[in-house]
Design a protein around this motif. Structure first.
Motif, PDB file in Angstrom:
ATOM      1  N   ALA A  47       0.836  -1.216   0.000  1.00 24.37           N
ATOM      2  CA  ALA A  47       0.000   0.000   0.000  1.00 24.37           C
ATOM      3  C   ALA A  47       0.864   1.257   0.000  1.00 24.37           C
ATOM      4  O   ALA A  47       0.539   2.254  -0.664  1.00 24.37           O
ATOM      5  CB  ALA A  47      -0.926  -0.015   1.210  1.00 24.37           C
ATOM      6  N   THR A  48       1.975   1.205   0.741  1.00 20.00           N
ATOM      7  CA  THR A  48       2.885   2.356   0.771  1.00 20.00           C
ATOM      8  C   THR A  48       3.438   2.644  -0.615  1.00 20.00           C
ATOM      9  O   THR A  48       3.490   3.801  -1.058  1.00 20.00           O
ATOM     10  CB  THR A  48       4.043   2.094   1.750  1.00 20.00           C
ATOM     11  N   ILE A  49       3.851   1.593  -1.322  1.00 24.09           N
ATOM     12  CA  ILE A  49       4.392   1.776  -2.673  1.00 24.09           C
ATOM     13  C   ILE A  49       3.319   2.301  -3.617  1.00 24.09           C
ATOM     14  O   ILE A  49       3.570   3.203  -4.429  1.00 24.09           O
ATOM     15  CB  ILE A  49       4.977   0.447  -3.182  1.00 24.09           C
ATOM     16  N   GLN A  50       2.105   1.765  -3.515  1.00 26.13           N
ATOM     17  CA  GLN A  50       1.020   2.194  -4.399  1.00 26.13           C
ATOM     18  C   GLN A  50       0.658   3.664  -4.183  1.00 26.13           C
ATOM     19  O   GLN A  50       0.345   4.376  -5.141  1.00 26.13           O
ATOM     20  CB  GLN A  50      -0.212   1.314  -4.178  1.00 26.13           C
ATOM     21  N   LYS A  51       0.720   4.106  -2.943  1.00 25.04           N
ATOM     22  CA  LYS A  51       0.374   5.504  -2.655  1.00 25.04           C
ATOM     23  C   LYS A  51       1.523   6.462  -2.959  1.00 25.04           C
ATOM     24  O   LYS A  51       1.306   7.603  -3.356  1.00 25.04           O
ATOM     25  CB  LYS A  51      -0.031   5.644  -1.180  1.00 25.04           C
ATOM     26  N   THR A  52       2.744   5.994  -2.763  1.00 28.08           N
ATOM     27  CA  THR A  52       3.905   6.879  -2.911  1.00 28.08           C
ATOM     28  C   THR A  52       4.357   7.009  -4.355  1.00 28.08           C
ATOM     29  O   THR A  52       4.836   8.070  -4.771  1.00 28.08           O
ATOM     30  CB  THR A  52       5.084   6.364  -2.053  1.00 28.08           C
ATOM     31  N   THR A  53       4.177   5.963  -5.154  1.00 29.98           N
ATOM     32  CA  THR A  53       4.652   5.995  -6.543  1.00 29.98           C
ATOM     33  C   THR A  53       4.035   7.135  -7.346  1.00 29.98           C
ATOM     34  O   THR A  53       4.760   7.861  -8.042  1.00 29.98           O
ATOM     35  CB  THR A  53       4.391   4.645  -7.230  1.00 29.98           C
ATOM     36  N   PRO A  54       2.703   7.366  -7.288  1.00 27.53           N
ATOM     37  CA  PRO A  54       2.149   8.512  -8.027  1.00 27.53           C
ATOM     38  C   PRO A  54       2.710   9.851  -7.543  1.00 27.53           C
ATOM     39  O   PRO A  54       2.909  10.769  -8.344  1.00 27.53           O
ATOM     40  CB  PRO A  54       0.641   8.417  -7.751  1.00 27.53           C
ATOM     41  N   LEU A  55       2.964   9.950  -6.234  1.00 24.74           N
ATOM     42  CA  LEU A  55       3.546  11.186  -5.706  1.00 24.74           C
ATOM     43  C   LEU A  55       4.954  11.391  -6.250  1.00 24.74           C
ATOM     44  O   LEU A  55       5.350  12.503  -6.611  1.00 24.74           O
ATOM     45  CB  LEU A  55       3.561  11.151  -4.175  1.00 24.74           C
TER      46      LEU A  55
END
Length: 641
Positions: free
Chosen positions: A407-415
């Motif tokens: 979940a961290t990767i999924q949320k941080t990648t677009p940022l």
């Protein structure tokens, strides 16, 4: 280069017929250290500029109308009181010193005609403009006031006696060669002659001294003890021709520029001005002027415009660099977060292996050695356990850690992608800022930063409700659509619906060796206009591959698919020159037809996408670039419109 005494002598001799007898209609002070006298003489209007800045103290006639402050400064009011409406009786230079005296006749407060003296002292950081009553010798006021605390020689304050600047003890022009030699031999003979000329003879600057030595056929490093009688005679002859006002030559005012600069190009910055062509500048681009006053005005006005341009560029550069630094830190944080989370993705496999080995797990175990069936060799893997948890609880614990990392990767990648996109965009704006060569191009960069919410629009026509908005709107930044190939430049598109329709941008036009026009955008506004408005479907478009830079366009005729090879290569060289890859080797340049270019909705200024293209790799040749840049034209030739 500053006005030396000899050049000033020629300038005053040229101006005196125009200024003597002129009426002072108006006095303004547009800048802190600059006074303008608006004159009227024999049906002609003149503007005499008097400047006392440390690096550009001078006087000359000016055609430029500058904005004045809402209320006139004190010294301007003093001048208006005493000499506005008066007549210039005389303008003269005191010897060959850089001191100019303007004698002005006007009616005093009692209705009597009185003469006042206005002294312009050109002395570097000590330059000043002082109004003096010659009857009493007292100072009425000075543009710069200072007491003995700043100058032990004299005070410049109202009511104090006017004392001339201290003499430098230099020799006035000499026509007798023996007397001239005697003055030259006052110092040790091992010193350089070029230094002795500046030190001992009035009105000579280092540039003029070097020219005297060059015209005498001697090296600049020649010392006095190395000169024989013939050498000294040749130096004296050159001195007489250049530095003795008694032998006034026919003036040929000239401006000189650095190598590669086109004098006729707007905002070309000159490096020197001379009253005659100087041999020390031989080979440099030059421009002739009909009068010395025009040459001096052009030199200083261009220099002032360039200083203003660089000051604004520096201010905008600082703002961009602050944003780039902030974004770089955010990018680093996101990268570290994704990297750390990536290390936890292995927990999915651990959870699966524990589930497959539940029959072997017992409460109190701290680790277990299992076979990793995900690999063909079935390597042994040790998995740590929480001794207080059961086997299924340990398995679920690792699944939770894996899901959290995912979940961290999924949320941080677009940022992270948004920050990278914004970094690319701001780097393109920074590039266009550095490439801007005119005030209008800098204004376009400024407006773009306002429209993209990096700057406040306070002074640029924004509505009152916009005034309270933050200068950094991070929510609206970086949301560029995901695309494979993109061309960024660095400028704006005009989105102010309330303003009048803006003028069409003016991209640069260069001519190839085959006389084919090549258009280059210098900023995002120019790039968008060039690609989306000016470009026709059959025209060829070029841009450095995945590198911020200018859009380049080669106009093609209907049915013409590609230009000649030389024009294509030269257009690619320009695309590289006006990009962040400038100076690099084997730079990839994409080229395609305009019909293949698209601009996504909500895309940043200057950004386009394309999926059909060719790529060439090029190392631009310096001689080709020099010829291309020298071929800059004002507009596209009509046969290529």
């Amino acid at each position: 280069m500053a006005l030396d005494g000899i050049t000033l002598h020629h300038l005053i001799r040229e101006l005196a017929p125009q200024l003597t007898g002129a009426r002072i209609d108006k006095i303004t002070q547009p800048e802190k250290e600059e006074i303008h006298l608006h004159l009227r003489s024999q049906g002609q209007s003149y503007r005499l500029l008097l400047n006392i800045s440390a690096t550009a103290a001078r006087l000359h006639l000016s055609q430029k109308n500058k904005k004045n402050p809402a209320s006139p400064p004190m010294f301007c009011m003093i001048l208006r009181k005493h000499i506005e409406g008066g007549k210039i009786l005389n303008i003269e230079q005191l010897g060959l010193e850089r001191i100019i005296l303007l004698s002005v006749q006007n009616y005093n407060e009692y209705g009597d005609l009185a003469t006042l003296h206005l002294y312009l002292e050109i002395m570097g950081k000590h330059s000043n403009l002082i109004l003096v009553d010659p009857q009493s010798g007292t100072i009425l006021d000075g543009l710069k006031r200072y007491s003995h605390a700043l100058s032990r020689h004299r005070e410049v304050l109202p009511g104090r006696q006017y004392i001339a600047p201290p003499s430098q003890g230099k020799v006035d022009p000499l026509t007798n060669e023996e007397e001239w030699r005697e003055a030259l031999f006052q110092e040790a003979i091992h010193e350089r002659v070029v230094d002795l000329l500046v030190k001992h003879y009035a009105g000579i600057s280092p540039e003029l001294a070097r020219e005297i030595m060059t015209r005498s056929g001697l090296e600049l490093g020649t010392s006095l003890d190395q000169c024989g009688d013939i050498d000294l005679s040749r130096i004296f002859q050159a001195y007489t021709q250049l530095a003795n006002p008694a032998f006034t030559p026919n003036l040929e005012p000239t401006l000189y520029y650095q190598k590669g600069v086109q004098p006729t190009r707007p905002n070309s910055l000159p490096t020197a001005f001379t009253f005659l062509p100087f041999q020390i500048y031989q080979g440099l681009p030059s421009q002739d002027f009909p009068t010395l006053a025009e040459a001096v005005e052009n030199f200083y006005q261009t220099k002032a415009s360039n200083n203003t341009l660089e000051a604004k560029r520096g201010s905008l550069r600082k703002i961009l660099q602050e944003h780039l630094q902030h974004l770089s830190k955010k990018k680093g944080i996101y990268e570290d977060t994704i990297a750390n989370a990536g290390k936890s993705l292995k927990y999915q496999r651990w959870g699966e292996l524990l589930t497959a080995n539940l029959f072997r797990l017992e409460l109190g175990m701290k680790e277990i050695l299992v076979e990793d069936y995900n690999e063909e060799t079935l390597p042994k893997l040790t998995i740590p356990l929480d001794a207080q948890l059961t086997g299924i609880e340990n398995s679920q614990r690792y699944y939770r850690l894996y899901n959290k990392a995912k979940a961290t990767i999924q949320k941080t990648t677009p940022l992270q992608e948004a920050v990278e996109s914004e970094l690319t965009y701001l780097n393109s704006v920074l590039l266009s800022l550095e490439q801007a060569s005119t005030p209008s191009e800098l204004d376009e960069v400024h407006k773009e930063l306002i429209e993209q919410n990096y700057l406040s629009g306070k002074h640029h026509g924004k509505s009152p409700q916009d005034e309270g908005k933050k200068t950094s709107n991070h929510k609206n930044r970086g949301k560029t659509p995901k695309h494979g190939k993109a061309g960024y430049s660095g400028k704006e598109k005009n989105g102010n619906k309330n303003s009048n329709k803006p003028e069409s941008p003016q991209p640069k036009v260069y001519l190839s060796s085959q006389n084919h026009p090549i258009l280059v955008g210098k900023n995002n506004r120019q790039n968008d206009w060039l690609t989306l408005k000016k470009g026709r479907p059959q025209d060829l478009w070029l841009h450095t591959k995945n590198i911020p830079g200018s859009h380049v366009l080669i106009p093609l005729a209907e049915g013409e698919e590609f230009p000649d090879d030389a024009t294509l290569e030269e257009a690619a060289a320009l695309a590289i020159h006006f990009s962040q890859a400038k100076g690099s080797t084997l730079v990839p340049v994409d080229y395609t037809h305009v019909k293949n270019i698209k601009k996504p909705n909500a895309a940043k200024p200057g950004m386009v996408i394309y999926d059909t293209n060719w790529t060439l790799y090029l190392t631009p040749k310096e001689e080709i670039l020099e010829r291309l840049l020298a071929s800059e034209a004002e507009e596209i030739p009509q046969n290529h419109e």
